[in-house]
Scaffold this motif. Structure first.
Motif, PDB file in Angstrom:
ATOM      1  N   TYR A 117     -28.932  31.342 -32.911  1.00 60.69           N
ATOM      2  CA  TYR A 117     -29.417  32.614 -32.613  1.00 60.69           C
ATOM      3  C   TYR A 117     -30.777  32.661 -33.341  1.00 60.69           C
ATOM      4  O   TYR A 117     -31.640  33.333 -32.861  1.00 60.69           O
ATOM      5  CB  TYR A 117     -28.470  33.553 -33.477  1.00 60.69           C
TER       6      TYR A 117
ATOM      7  N   THR B 185     -30.280  29.009 -37.761  1.00 63.02           N
ATOM      8  CA  THR B 185     -28.787  29.411 -37.793  1.00 63.02           C
ATOM      9  C   THR B 185     -28.007  28.217 -38.406  1.00 63.02           C
ATOM     10  O   THR B 185     -27.136  28.581 -39.169  1.00 63.02           O
ATOM     11  CB  THR B 185     -28.551  29.643 -36.414  1.00 63.02           C
TER      12      THR B 185
ATOM     13  N   LYS C 105     -26.171  37.082 -24.722  1.00 65.72           N
ATOM     14  CA  LYS C 105     -27.140  36.280 -25.698  1.00 65.72           C
ATOM     15  C   LYS C 105     -26.938  34.937 -25.597  1.00 65.72           C
ATOM     16  O   LYS C 105     -27.890  33.987 -25.372  1.00 65.72           O
ATOM     17  CB  LYS C 105     -27.169  36.794 -27.014  1.00 65.72           C
TER      18      LYS C 105
ATOM     19  N   TYR D 263     -26.159  37.698 -36.464  1.00 71.20           N
ATOM     20  CA  TYR D 263     -25.141  37.169 -35.832  1.00 71.20           C
ATOM     21  C   TYR D 263     -25.214  35.696 -35.664  1.00 71.20           C
ATOM     22  O   TYR D 263     -25.028  35.019 -34.681  1.00 71.20           O
ATOM     23  CB  TYR D 263     -25.595  37.718 -34.021  1.00 71.20           C
ATOM     24  N   ASP D 264     -25.722  35.317 -36.756  1.00 68.65           N
ATOM     25  CA  ASP D 264     -26.003  33.712 -37.051  1.00 68.65           C
ATOM     26  C   ASP D 264     -24.589  33.163 -37.139  1.00 68.65           C
ATOM     27  O   ASP D 264     -24.631  31.913 -36.616  1.00 68.65           O
ATOM     28  CB  ASP D 264     -26.708  33.513 -38.141  1.00 68.65           C
TER      29      ASP D 264
ATOM     30  N   ILE E   3     -23.180  33.414 -32.888  1.00 66.19           N
ATOM     31  CA  ILE E   3     -24.055  32.941 -31.665  1.00 66.19           C
ATOM     32  C   ILE E   3     -24.790  31.662 -32.127  1.00 66.19           C
ATOM     33  O   ILE E   3     -25.730  31.694 -33.145  1.00 66.19           O
ATOM     34  CB  ILE E   3     -25.134  33.927 -31.386  1.00 66.19           C
TER      35      ILE E   3
END
Length: 306
Positions: free
Chosen positions: A101, A105, A170, A94-95, A98
């Motif tokens: 993250y 990242t 998140k 999910y870098d 988000i």
């Protein structure tokens, strides 16, 4: 012995003189695990001016003992030494969607020599509908009657709000430096309650979506993060992830093991040893081709090797 003291651009380039075919430009490629090697070999094969040596991350200690340090965290430690002759290939996770993250990242996003899958992982890329169709035909020798594209689109639509909720929660937890109240484990727990059959998946996915949208606890969270979910939707869309292809950002092993693999096993159930054969075809990339490679992944490689 720390290999970082010795592996430089010049060192890797000069290894060409010890090869039988030393006209090819050598490139050292580190990947997260053994299951990833065939995928990246397939993706990199089109750049035929280069000799890509693809391996997992191995470290030799002072006693000569070799230890494999698999995983994304271990590979990211090489970031400062990367160049056109030395790259790492990792899951995007999910870098991309988000901010912050992981601690690395921004490095992953900005370093041109860190090649990422664009989707969550290689499993998500390999779940391309055309690839699943080809795997089925390889085993059954007949044209598929199952619509994998429709299946994945309806699956994606049914879980999209859950994905937005996870990303939104998140993001807010990172900003406030508090624990998220809807974690990736919560996402998987809810999706794990999904039950479907191959011939009724459309109705099953709708029933699943209705059920979690009417769950009291989830209704509270969906209301709490309504604004943040809209922002998450914009972020995901910028990476070409929308409600109809959200399967790209489900954890890859979970997507394959829990959802796609059972579909293929049911369809190919008359084939002896189908479970093993499906996994072999899938991870050995036997039916995977260039047309299935995400555009953003191809652009990043073209920027270096074309």
């Amino acid at each position: 012995m720390d290999l970082k003291e010795y592996i430089t651009k010049d060192y890797i380039y000069n290894t060409k003189f010890f090869r039988e075919q030393n006209t090819l430009i050598p490139v050292k490629v580190l990947v997260e695990g053994d299951d990833d090697i065939e995928f990246w070999k397939k993706v990199l094969s089109k750049y035929n001016k280069y000799n890509f040596s693809i391996a997992t991350n191995k470290v030799i200690d002072s006693r000569g003992t070799t230890t494999v340090h698999n995983g994304k965290d271990a590979l990211m430690k090489w970031a400062s030494l990367l160049c056109e002759n030395f790259i790492i290939c990792v899951d995007a996770d999910y870098d991309l969607v988000i901010d912050n993250y992981h601690s690395y990242t921004n490095i992953l996003r900005d370093n041109k020599y860190i090649i990422n899958t664009a989707y969550y992982s290689i499993e998500n890329v390999l779940c391309h509908p055309d690839n699943l169709t080809k795997i089925e035909k390889e085993l059954t020798t007949i044209d598929s009657s199952f619509n994998y594209l429709d299946f994945l689109e309806l699956l994606s639509s049914s879980i999209y709000d859950l994905l937005l909720l996870f990303v939104a929660a998140k993001n807010e937890s990172i900003k406030s430096q508090t624990d998220s109240d809807f974690t990736i484990m919560d996402f998987k727990r809810v999706v794990n309650s999904l039950k479907f059959r191959n011939n009724t998946y459309s109705e099953d996915f709708k029933a699943f979506s209705d059920e979690y949208h009417n769950d009291n606890a989830l209704k509270l969270l969906l209301g709490k993060y309504k604004k943040a979910m809209k922002a998450a939707d914009v972020a995901l869309c910028s990476y070409n992830c929308k409600d109809k292809n959200a399967y790209k950002l489900i954890q890859g092993h979970f997507l394959f093991d829990r959802i796609v693999f059972p579909v293929l096993c049911f369809i190919c159930s008359t084939i002896r040893g189908c479970r093993t054969q499906i996994k072999d075809l899938y991870y050995n990339c036997t039916t995977f081709d260039d047309t299935m490679i995400p555009d953003s992944l191809e652009r990043k490689l073209n920027d270096i090797y074309v």
